[in-house]
Motif scaffolding. Structure first.
Motif, mmCIF file in Angstrom:
data_model
loop_
_atom_site.group_PDB
_atom_site.id
_atom_site.type_symbol
_atom_site.label_atom_id
_atom_site.label_comp_id
_atom_site.label_asym_id
_atom_site.label_seq_id
_atom_site.Cartn_x
_atom_site.Cartn_y
_atom_site.Cartn_z
ATOM 1 N N ARG A 184 0.865 -1.186 0.000
ATOM 2 C CA ARG A 184 0.000 0.000 0.000
ATOM 3 C C ARG A 184 0.901 1.236 0.000
ATOM 4 O O ARG A 184 1.776 1.369 0.851
ATOM 5 N N ALA A 185 0.700 2.119 -0.969
ATOM 6 C CA ALA A 185 1.488 3.351 -1.069
ATOM 7 C C ALA A 185 0.604 4.545 -0.734
ATOM 8 O O ALA A 185 -0.614 4.511 -0.915
ATOM 9 N N GLU A 186 1.238 5.623 -0.267
ATOM 10 C CA GLU A 186 0.474 6.802 0.159
ATOM 11 C C GLU A 186 0.591 7.977 -0.807
ATOM 12 O O GLU A 186 -0.271 8.862 -0.795
ATOM 13 N N THR A 187 1.641 8.011 -1.621
ATOM 14 C CA THR A 187 1.841 9.132 -2.549
ATOM 15 C C THR A 187 2.388 8.596 -3.866
ATOM 16 O O THR A 187 2.922 7.483 -3.935
ATOM 17 N N TRP A 188 2.290 9.434 -4.908
ATOM 18 C CA TRP A 188 2.859 9.033 -6.192
ATOM 19 C C TRP A 188 4.393 8.976 -6.178
ATOM 20 O O TRP A 188 4.968 8.090 -6.815
ATOM 21 N N PRO A 189 5.089 9.843 -5.460
ATOM 22 C CA PRO A 189 6.539 9.634 -5.353
ATOM 23 C C PRO A 189 6.888 8.276 -4.744
ATOM 24 O O PRO A 189 7.842 7.620 -5.171
ATOM 25 N N ASP A 190 6.092 7.828 -3.743
ATOM 26 C CA ASP A 190 6.310 6.497 -3.182
ATOM 27 C C ASP A 190 6.099 5.423 -4.247
ATOM 28 O O ASP A 190 6.903 4.481 -4.379
ATOM 29 N N LEU A 191 5.003 5.559 -5.009
ATOM 30 C CA LEU A 191 4.714 4.593 -6.074
ATOM 31 C C LEU A 191 5.830 4.575 -7.117
ATOM 32 O O LEU A 191 6.254 3.503 -7.562
ATOM 33 N N ARG A 192 6.274 5.759 -7.498
ATOM 34 C CA ARG A 192 7.351 5.845 -8.509
ATOM 35 C C ARG A 192 8.581 5.086 -8.054
ATOM 36 O O ARG A 192 9.140 4.288 -8.819
ATOM 37 N N ASP A 193 8.979 5.290 -6.820
ATOM 38 C CA ASP A 193 10.187 4.624 -6.323
ATOM 39 C C ASP A 193 9.986 3.110 -6.205
ATOM 40 O O ASP A 193 10.885 2.322 -6.526
ATOM 41 N N LEU A 194 8.799 2.702 -5.753
ATOM 42 C CA LEU A 194 8.502 1.274 -5.660
ATOM 43 C C LEU A 194 8.553 0.599 -7.023
ATOM 44 O O LEU A 194 9.178 -0.456 -7.207
ATOM 45 N N ILE A 195 7.890 1.220 -7.997
ATOM 46 C CA ILE A 195 7.816 0.627 -9.325
ATOM 47 C C ILE A 195 9.194 0.613 -9.984
ATOM 48 O O ILE A 195 9.586 -0.378 -10.600
ATOM 49 N N ALA A 196 9.938 1.703 -9.842
ATOM 50 C CA ALA A 196 11.280 1.743 -10.414
ATOM 51 C C ALA A 196 12.146 0.619 -9.825
ATOM 52 O O ALA A 196 12.897 -0.051 -10.549
ATOM 53 N N GLY A 197 12.031 0.409 -8.516
ATOM 54 C CA GLY A 197 12.800 -0.649 -7.887
ATOM 55 C C GLY A 197 12.382 -2.036 -8.349
ATOM 56 O O GLY A 197 13.229 -2.901 -8.583
ATOM 57 N N LEU A 198 11.076 -2.237 -8.532
ATOM 58 C CA LEU A 198 10.573 -3.521 -8.995
ATOM 59 C C LEU A 198 11.069 -3.821 -10.412
ATOM 60 O O LEU A 198 11.508 -4.938 -10.727
ATOM 61 N N LEU A 199 11.000 -2.836 -11.265
ATOM 62 C CA LEU A 199 11.423 -3.050 -12.651
ATOM 63 C C LEU A 199 12.945 -3.169 -12.754
ATOM 64 O O LEU A 199 13.448 -3.870 -13.631
ATOM 65 N N GLU A 200 13.639 -2.507 -11.864
ATOM 66 C CA GLU A 200 15.105 -2.623 -11.849
ATOM 67 C C GLU A 200 15.524 -4.037 -11.479
ATOM 68 O O GLU A 200 16.526 -4.565 -11.968
ATOM 69 N N ALA A 201 14.715 -4.675 -10.616
ATOM 70 C CA ALA A 201 15.070 -5.992 -10.101
ATOM 71 C C ALA A 201 14.711 -7.136 -11.066
ATOM 72 O O ALA A 201 15.130 -8.272 -10.849
ATOM 73 N N THR A 202 13.905 -6.828 -12.103
ATOM 74 C CA THR A 202 13.467 -7.898 -13.008
ATOM 75 C C THR A 202 14.452 -8.092 -14.164
ATOM 76 O O THR A 202 15.253 -7.222 -14.465
#
Length: 227
Positions: free
Chosen positions: A209-227
């Motif tokens: 669960r994310a609270e802001t779009w900057p949080d989402l951006r960092d989460l998604i960037a990290g997920l895609l970096e790891a794949t």
């Protein structure tokens, strides 16, 4: 143990046609994002619309039914009137909804890492208005006007992409649907309006669960970096 997805039910014909019209490169990660309360402030717009109809939102729970009340006597709007009212809202207000803070900038940054697709349960009659709003606010990404749970559409999209995917939505049953039909998709729960977010905990079938779009951006960037 690897989770085996449930059989995928047939897509509604309009949804299948929209997906068939997309160009999706095999191997390109997908960022599949909802619109209402994710890219646009749905509840802010709905409150303004309701005020013009002599109605208000009670904020007693997350549900629309039972919380839309008549101002004159505080009685809830009858169930049979809810769908026509929401159809009018989408037809009249979709283009004027405010964009969520930080969404456009985050998606612009993420679009370098994956294909951004907007999967919204906006009625087909309001699809063009939603596209215009997306373009006006710097989110000129393909839009799929879905109907019903989102798992079938997400499963079809990732089958075509054959790549990692991230799904962002505010509605718990959409996370449940994606978890059943496309379990490999990473599911992020996000509700833009803090009043609405306070009424609901993290979706049971989300990964985060994310609270802001900057949080989402960092989460998604990290997920895609790891794949």
């Amino acid at each position: 143990m690897m989770q085996i997805p449930d059989p995928i039910p047939p897509l509604p014909a309009p949804v299948a046609e929209q997906i068939a019209g997309l160009t999706i490169a095999s191997g390109q990660p997908l960022i599949i994002v909802d619109a209402d309360e994710v890219l646009f402030y749905f509840m802010r717009g709905l409150e303004t619309f309701l005020a013009g109809q002599g109605l208000y939102f009670d904020w007693a729970s997350y549900a629309l039914y039972g919380n839309i009340r008549q101002r004159q006597d505080d009685q809830p709007l009858a169930a049979e009137l809810l769908h026509p009212l929401l159809q009018r809202f989408f037809d009249e207000a979709t283009e004027s909804l405010e964009p969520v803070d930080g969404a456009a900038a985050a998606l612009e940054s993420l679009s370098a890492r994956g294909r951004v697709l907007v999967l919204s349960n906006v009625p087909l009659s309001a699809r063009e208005a939603r596209l215009r709003a997306l373009r006006r606010h710097g989110m000129d990404f393909p839009l799929i006007a879905n109907s019903g749970p989102k798992g079938p559409a997400v499963a079809e999209l990732i089958a075509r992409a054959a790549a990692p995917a991230v799904f962002i939505d505010d509605i718990p049953h959409n996370h449940a649907s994606v978890a059943k039909l496309a379990p490999a998709v990473h599911r992020l729960h996000f509700i833009a309006d803090p009043r609405l977010a306070a009424l609901l905990g993290p979706a049971a079938d989300c990964h985060h669960r994310a609270e802001t779009w900057p949080d989402l951006r960092d989460l998604i960037a990290g997920l895609l970096e790891a794949t």
